[in-house]
Enzyme design. Structure first.
Site, PDB file in Angstrom:
ATOM      1  N   GLU A 192     -16.224 -15.273  13.483  1.00 46.71           N
ATOM      2  CA  GLU A 192     -15.248 -15.473  12.740  1.00 46.71           C
ATOM      3  C   GLU A 192     -14.205 -16.779  12.692  1.00 46.71           C
ATOM      4  O   GLU A 192     -13.209 -16.727  13.196  1.00 46.71           O
ATOM      5  CB  GLU A 192     -14.390 -14.264  12.758  1.00 46.71           C
ATOM      6  CG  GLU A 192     -14.875 -12.895  12.604  1.00 46.71           C
ATOM      7  CD  GLU A 192     -13.891 -11.691  12.444  1.00 46.71           C
ATOM      8  OE1 GLU A 192     -12.664 -11.854  12.866  1.00 46.71           O
ATOM      9  OE2 GLU A 192     -14.159 -10.568  11.875  1.00 46.71           O
ATOM     10  N   GLU A 224     -20.005  -6.506  11.281  1.00 43.14           N
ATOM     11  CA  GLU A 224     -18.865  -5.729  11.733  1.00 43.14           C
ATOM     12  C   GLU A 224     -18.171  -4.917  10.829  1.00 43.14           C
ATOM     13  O   GLU A 224     -17.947  -5.128   9.582  1.00 43.14           O
ATOM     14  CB  GLU A 224     -17.912  -6.632  12.478  1.00 43.14           C
ATOM     15  CG  GLU A 224     -18.189  -7.268  13.719  1.00 43.14           C
ATOM     16  CD  GLU A 224     -17.001  -8.054  14.105  1.00 43.14           C
ATOM     17  OE1 GLU A 224     -15.780  -7.713  13.965  1.00 43.14           O
ATOM     18  OE2 GLU A 224     -17.169  -9.125  14.912  1.00 43.14           O
ATOM     19  N   ARG A 253      -7.848 -15.674  22.202  1.00 43.15           N
ATOM     20  CA  ARG A 253      -9.193 -15.932  21.807  1.00 43.15           C
ATOM     21  C   ARG A 253      -9.085 -17.172  20.914  1.00 43.15           C
ATOM     22  O   ARG A 253      -7.900 -17.369  20.433  1.00 43.15           O
ATOM     23  CB  ARG A 253     -10.015 -15.048  21.345  1.00 43.15           C
ATOM     24  CG  ARG A 253      -9.591 -14.401  20.070  1.00 43.15           C
ATOM     25  CD  ARG A 253     -10.757 -13.109  19.718  1.00 43.15           C
ATOM     26  NE  ARG A 253     -10.360 -12.360  18.621  1.00 43.15           N
ATOM     27  CZ  ARG A 253     -10.865 -11.503  18.127  1.00 43.15           C
ATOM     28  NH1 ARG A 253     -11.896 -11.131  18.687  1.00 43.15           N
ATOM     29  NH2 ARG A 253     -10.337 -10.789  16.952  1.00 43.15           N
ATOM     30  N   HIS A 277      -8.854   0.241  19.370  1.00 43.01           N
ATOM     31  CA  HIS A 277      -9.764   0.253  18.352  1.00 43.01           C
ATOM     32  C   HIS A 277     -10.748   1.153  18.249  1.00 43.01           C
ATOM     33  O   HIS A 277     -11.217   1.397  19.589  1.00 43.01           O
ATOM     34  CB  HIS A 277     -10.202  -1.312  18.357  1.00 43.01           C
ATOM     35  CG  HIS A 277     -10.782  -1.873  16.991  1.00 43.01           C
ATOM     36  ND1 HIS A 277     -12.067  -1.297  16.716  1.00 43.01           N
ATOM     37  CD2 HIS A 277     -10.558  -2.542  16.189  1.00 43.01           C
ATOM     38  CE1 HIS A 277     -12.372  -1.809  15.522  1.00 43.01           C
ATOM     39  NE2 HIS A 277     -11.730  -2.653  15.380  1.00 43.01           N
ATOM     40  N   GLU A 284      -7.477  -4.502  22.344  1.00 46.73           N
ATOM     41  CA  GLU A 284      -8.396  -3.994  21.265  1.00 46.73           C
ATOM     42  C   GLU A 284      -8.773  -2.472  21.990  1.00 46.73           C
ATOM     43  O   GLU A 284      -9.452  -1.701  21.568  1.00 46.73           O
ATOM     44  CB  GLU A 284      -9.542  -4.566  20.798  1.00 46.73           C
ATOM     45  CG  GLU A 284      -9.243  -5.745  20.140  1.00 46.73           C
ATOM     46  CD  GLU A 284     -10.509  -6.426  19.592  1.00 46.73           C
ATOM     47  OE1 GLU A 284     -11.354  -6.718  20.480  1.00 46.73           O
ATOM     48  OE2 GLU A 284     -10.212  -7.122  18.567  1.00 46.73           O
TER      49      GLU A 284
END
Ligand code: GAL
Length: 675
Positions: free
Chosen positions: A159, A318, A120, A369, A366
């Site tokens: 981010e 988050e 990403r 996660h 992820e």
């Protein structure tokens, strides 16, 4: 202000609610799952979800062709359930077609490697192709959803700078030249600022300047510092352009999620500058599982965010319900730890607490996660804790809009000072701004003293004590401001390796600590950093680590000397009265006991008032509004805690008439009314 407005938009009747929810990535699932998602969100008390953050490839599968049907359906479902949406403009993850069509839009590393897509944030901030495509997508999304009743705020990108910066490509290089020309005007001014007489680096024109690419030896440090500032500005331009499109079509608040203290010289984003562009300041925070007292770092980060928000409520965009996937060892959180973490953020000014992510992924990097809804579904302890957390936030929702009770201590943290300290070729690799800041912050935390985090140029006269940890780089404005603060009665503590250089990374000549030497009344000649595990005994305040120096005092009084070793007899801790205030110098990194002893001396006469009952394990913070305050007692330890207090404990509804018992690992929030 916008945060207050947002909290009202989170409920149907407009009563303020603490934002609760997470990133919702329904595109990773079959639509048949969505109805269950929404039903379970209701069960957990979710009122806000971030949607579409990584959806570019699905929303625009080929250039200029948009498919919004699935997003229409998702927003409709959420709206029907009364769940509000923080809608992303989806610019964070350019799709493969963009990288193929515009290969120059991919970022290049310091050593010249062009990165691939397949993860990403695969773009160069200076790429006109990326910027044009991101703007076009943003416009489409805003046109379609600005008046959608579920949408209450906008989430630009994600981010910024986490994975793709700084970029060292040719396009970035040309943009850097333009940025330098705007900053300096002439190439001579660049030569002067960068000290290019050193190592034959003199430039004849802006065209000769490149990004500070990998070279045989350390690259010019001022060039590196300016490139960090430039890189932050390039991404800020991206944010500004996308935010402007949104603001043109919508009046809802706009944010992008920050990353606390993660943005060092390797990922330079100047959050002080960026926060001025936000309608709501928001942050992502993840604990480091290997850090046994990670909650101290959490507290410090939350205080930083409050500083960035100018003391106003802010938003936790988050955090994780349990383990993450990106650390070497990703451990689940202990029972109760998630509640403590969330409550810490709220205690320190967050009016919303969201998670990454709603439902744990089935595929992708992820997939391990944690999430609000774990792989194991609703018959898991994690899910039960999530539901319980939703109830707890509801129970304390009256804190919304209140401010953290104004602290009497500020800690100075400047972006440039941190980046400057991280430049190469310094006396010691162990001199670390964040680590030293945490030592002071944690010492105060252990006594129940909340500190604000401010810049050296901020108005600090309302603080009784100001601490300046490792302020390697300081501007004249910063020095003047802090000098004026002492002169007018403040108590200033400055640590080792402060005041060393100006904003161009040129030394403040004379004795060390450079720009602070006169104010502090000390004159240090040479640095004597300590070895990794070495400590040096002091005549008072215990032991020093990390740093020591040879030197003497000019106008200061010596409170402690080095008792042994190579610097024996040199001053380690000093005090100078100046104007109606006092300036302390701490030339080494004090251990906890020494720090507390010094803070007790500095804070005498009511300058620092600790909270009885607080300790390394028991965190006490309060928020207030008018005559009412809310005292958060968060017990991180393994023993029950007792705190003297009178009020109503909101999580249990019980009246507390003098003594509050908080069991190991538990949290209490007590409403106190001034009578
Ligand atoms: C954040 C990011 C999220 C997710 C999370 C995992 O950095 O914004 O999208 O990747 O980390 O911890």
């Amino acid at each position: 202000m916008s945060m207050d407005r947002l909290s009202r938009l989170l409920s149907d009747d407009g009563t303020p609610r603490i934002g609760f929810g997470g990133d919702y990535n329904p595109e990773q699932w079959d639509p048949s799952v969505w109805a269950e998602d929404v039903a379970l969100m209701k069960e957990a008390g979710v009122n806000l979800v971030s949607v579409g953050i990584f959806s570019w490839a699905l929303l625009e599968p080929t250039e200029g062709v948009y498919e919004f049907g699935w997003l229409d359906d998702v927003l409709e479902l959420l709206h029907n359930a009364g769940i509000r949406v923080d809608l992303a403009n989806a610019s964070a993850s350019p799709p493969p077609w963009l990288s193929h069509a515009y290969p120059e839009s991919l970022p290049v590393t310091r050593s010249g490697v062009r990165l691939g897509y397949g993860s990403r944030q695969a773009f160069c901030a200076s790429s006109a192709d990326y910027r044009r495509a991101a703007a076009a997508l943003t416009r489409k999304i805003v046109d379609r959803y600005a008046s959608h009743p579920a949408v209450v705020m906008w989430h630009v990108h994600n981010e910024y700078g986490c994975h793709n910066q700084p970029c060292y490509c040719e396009v970035s290089g040309r943009a850097f030249q333009v940025w330098l020309a705007a900053k300096y005007g002439t190439i001579d001014a660049v030569n002067a600022a960068w000290g290019t007489a050193f190592w034959s680096q003199h430039y004849s024109s802006f065209r000769e300047i490149t990004p500070p690419r990998q070279s045989g030896a350390s690259v010019n440090t001022c060039q590196v510092l300016d490139f960090a500032r430039f890189s932050s500005d390039e991404l800020l331009d991206c944010f500004r352009a996308e935010a402007a499109i949104i603001r043109d079509g919508s009046s809802h608040p706009v944010t992008t999620n920050f990353m606390g203290f993660s943005m060092g010289l390797d990922k330079p984003i100047d959050y002080w500058k960026w926060s001025e562009e936000m309608d709501i300041v928001s942050n992502d925070h993840y604990l480091i599982a290997a850090d046994p007292r990670g909650y101290q770092e959490l507290a410090m980060t939350a205080d930083f965010l409050r500083g960035l928000a100018g003391g106003e409520p802010w938003m936790l965009m988050e955090h994780s319900t349990s383990a993450v996937n990106w650390q070497p060892r990703n451990r689940a959180k202990a029972p109760g730890e998630m509640l403590r973490n969330t409550m810490q953020h709220v205690a320190r000014g967050a009016d919303a607490a969201l998670f990454f992510q709603w439902r744990a992924s089935v595929a992708g990097t992820e997939k391990f996660h944690s999430a609000m809804l774990p792989h194991g579904g609703v018959s898991t302890a994690r899910w039960r804790e999530v539901v319980e957390l939703g109830r707890s936030l509801q129970a304390i929702s009256e804190v919304v809009g209140s401010r953290v009770t104004p602290p009497s201590v500020a800690i100075i943290h400047d972006t440039d000072a941190r980046w400057g300290n991280e430049l190469s070729d310094h006396p010691s690799v162990d001199v670390d701004v964040i680590a030293e800041t945490r030592r002071w912050h944690s010492a105060l935390l252990s006594t129940g003293v909340t500190s604000d985090i401010r810049r050296s140029i901020d108005e600090v006269s309302r603080y009784d004590v100001v601490i300046v940890p490792v302020q390697y780089l300081i501007t004249q404005d910063g020095i003047d401001n802090l000098t004026g603060y002492v002169e007018q009665g403040g108590a200033l503590i400055v640590t080792y390796f402060s005041g060393i250089v100006d904003e161009d990374d040129h030394l403040h000549l004379g004795s060390y600590p450079g720009a602070f030497a006169e104010l502090l009344g000390v004159s240090m000649e040479e640095f004597f950093p300590l070895l990794a595990e070495e400590q040096v005994e002091l005549t008072r305040f215990g032991f020093g680590r990390v740093f020591s120096e040879y030197g003497t005092v000019t106008t200061a009084e010596v409170l402690a000397e080095y008792a042994g070793g190579a610097t024996a007899g040199s001053p380690a801790v000093t005090r100078r009265s100046f104007g109606t205030g006092v300036a302390y110098y701490v030339g080494t990194s004090l251990d906890r006991a020494g720090m507390l002893e010094l803070l007790e001396q500095v804070g005498g006469g009511g300058r620092i008032v600790s909270a009885p009952g607080a300790s390394d394990d028991v965190e006490i913070v309060s928020r207030s509004a008018g005559d009412r305050s809310w005292v958060f007692v968060i017990n991180h330890g393994t023993q029950a805690a007792e705190v003297a207090i009178v009020g109503v404990e909101l999580l249990s509804g019980r009246t507390v008439d003098g003594s509050l018992r908080v069991e190991a690992g538990q949290v209490a929030v007590v409403r106190v009314d001034a009578s």
